[in-house]
Every structure is written in structure tokens, then in C-alpha cells.
Design a protein around this motif. Sequence first.
Motif, PDB file in Angstrom:
ATOM      1  N   GLY A  29       0.833  -1.195   0.000  1.00  0.00           N
ATOM      2  CA  GLY A  29       0.000   0.000   0.000  1.00  0.00           C
ATOM      3  C   GLY A  29       0.863   1.239   0.000  1.00  0.00           C
ATOM      4  O   GLY A  29       2.036   1.204  -0.387  1.00  0.00           O
ATOM      5  N   VAL A  30       0.303   2.358   0.456  1.00  0.00           N
ATOM      6  CA  VAL A  30       1.053   3.613   0.512  1.00  0.00           C
ATOM      7  C   VAL A  30       1.589   3.793   1.926  1.00  0.00           C
ATOM      8  O   VAL A  30       1.075   3.211   2.889  1.00  0.00           O
ATOM      9  N   PRO A  31       2.648   4.604   2.103  1.00  0.00           N
ATOM     10  CA  PRO A  31       3.207   4.825   3.438  1.00  0.00           C
ATOM     11  C   PRO A  31       2.139   5.313   4.421  1.00  0.00           C
ATOM     12  O   PRO A  31       1.282   6.133   4.076  1.00  0.00           O
ATOM     13  N   ASP A  32       2.188   4.782   5.636  1.00  0.00           N
ATOM     14  CA  ASP A  32       1.267   5.132   6.722  1.00  0.00           C
ATOM     15  C   ASP A  32      -0.170   4.682   6.478  1.00  0.00           C
ATOM     16  O   ASP A  32      -1.062   5.026   7.263  1.00  0.00           O
ATOM     17  N   HIS A  33      -0.401   3.953   5.381  1.00  0.00           N
ATOM     18  CA  HIS A  33      -1.757   3.453   5.161  1.00  0.00           C
ATOM     19  C   HIS A  33      -1.682   2.160   4.334  1.00  0.00           C
ATOM     20  O   HIS A  33      -2.101   2.105   3.180  1.00  0.00           O
ATOM     21  N   SER A  34      -1.135   1.132   4.920  1.00  0.00           N
ATOM     22  CA  SER A  34      -1.018  -0.157   4.222  1.00  0.00           C
ATOM     23  C   SER A  34      -2.391  -0.799   4.092  1.00  0.00           C
ATOM     24  O   SER A  34      -3.186  -0.803   5.036  1.00  0.00           O
ATOM     25  N   CYS A  35      -2.646  -1.334   2.916  1.00  0.00           N
ATOM     26  CA  CYS A  35      -3.893  -2.085   2.757  1.00  0.00           C
ATOM     27  C   CYS A  35      -3.705  -3.530   3.180  1.00  0.00           C
ATOM     28  O   CYS A  35      -4.687  -4.255   3.389  1.00  0.00           O
TER      29      CYS A  35
END
Length: 295
Positions: A123-129
Motif C-alpha cells: 500500500g502507501v506509506p502510513d496506510h497499508s492495505c
Amino acid sequence: MPTSQHEGLHQIFQKDGALAAYAIQRVLGVELPAVEKVSVINSDVTDHQPIERRVDTALVLECEPGSHILIIESQDKRDEDKRRSWPHYVTYMHTKYGCQVSLLVVSRRAGTARWAREPIEIGVPDHSCLTFRAFVLGPDNTPVITDLATACENVVFTVLAALIHGRSRSSDAILEALFAALGTIDVETAGHLAEFTERSLGRTRARQKWRALLTAKARPFVSSIRAEGRAEGRAEGRAEAQTVLARAVLRALGRRHIQVPEAARDRIMECTDLAVLEAWLDRAMTAETLDELFA
């Protein structure tokens, strides 16, 4: 091509259904639900893509209130392509079977074990899916078992410890404790585990040590291994003799320019009676037709 060492590190969990849950609780302090039954399932995790993916071992742990799938991967070195496949294995099994899934990595190398413990963030940094973490057993956290009492607590786990520590300085002491512990269980099981240990140690100094123990110290399970080995040797020798004779018959017929249809070729190659094969070989030296060979 997978080696005997690679295969041994995951196949051992097929030997004892309770080993995986025991090892995870014993080494990692993570308690899985009470396991009532364990079965091996299809290791194929290929979806509709032109890439075949296959896990090493997949077990279904029948627990309360439901099933839990445990995927076991034997990993000897760092492989980022393989590591990126692990989340796919878990999500594929979760989708296919609709139950909880975990993945256990087993390695003989401490560096590889530490690498395998690193979480995979998708995912994206600080917000992993998706955050993936594997259970990992390696020489840096698997106990070194060198006393008989501990080895006897769970003999199959002691085999696993011996395989994981097969490259360490402690391997001799572990193998000696394992050898003594095998003498405390039934002969048939001990024989199978002793043979499995030898095969799974691969081409290592630890394997030489294990063979030395089997040769130097008398135990009932050692006798069973040797008897089984002699029986297998005789069977292999007989099968080899059958193949050699059958090919000699076909070669002799070929030199006499006698056509051999596929059905007749199969009959010759599949014959298991050495006396018949020897008779056919004698006839093939002078036969003018195939009917004379089988007369």
C-alpha cells in the motif's frame, strides 16, 4: 531443484500433525486454537495466470470453532521474488477455503530467518492495505536440545531442531540426544525418523555424524533400518537386472532386423520374471520371427 535438506524442513510437519502447533507455541509463544485433527492439502496456489505457484507444505488444522490452514515454507536463502509470493499464498488459501491462514517459514540460516521476519507492507506509506507477517523458526530462536529428558518430551520436534541446527557447532550434541531419545519410542517410528533425519541432513558433516551414530551404537531401530535397506537394495538390484535383460532382448532382436510392435516391446520391458527374460534372450540370438521368441 529442491534438495533433501529443503524438503526435510517442511516434510517433517507432515510426519506429525501436532508438530506445527507445538513448535509455534514452544518457540514463538503463540498459542493456536486446540488442534483436533491435521491433514495435508493440495499445495497448488496457481490462479488463472500463466505462472505456476506451489507452496512447500499446506496443512489444515481442525480447530474449534473452525479450520485453520498453515502454510509451511522451507527457505535456505534470501529470495525477494519468493518472499513477495507469501502474501499471495495466504490470501489465495483464505479466499479458496474461507478460513484463517498463517504461514510458517523454517530456515537453517539465522540471517535468512531474520530477513523472513521482516513485515511486508503493501500500500502507501502510513496506510497499508495489507501487512503480512510470517511465523519463523530458525537457529536463532529454535532451542538447542542436548539432554535426553528434553529430547524425549517431543521426539519429532527434536528431529526438527537437529535439522535447523545441522550447520551449527551444537549439531553433534543434538544428534546424540536425538539418537538416545529414539531409543525410548516404538521401533518402527524410530526407524522412520532416523532414516528421515539422515536423508534430510543432506551432504553435511552432521549427516556423517548421524551415520556414525547409527553404525557405532546398537539400537533395535537401527537393525530395522538396515534390514529395510537390504530389502530395498535387493529389490532395486532385481529391478535393474530385469531392465538390463529386457533391453538386451530388444537389442538382439534389432540386430536380427526383427520388427517389434509397441505391444510386444511393452510385454518384454514389463516382464518381471528373470528366468523368462533369460529364455527370451537365448531365443533372440537365433529367432527368425517374433513368434519364435514368445513360443
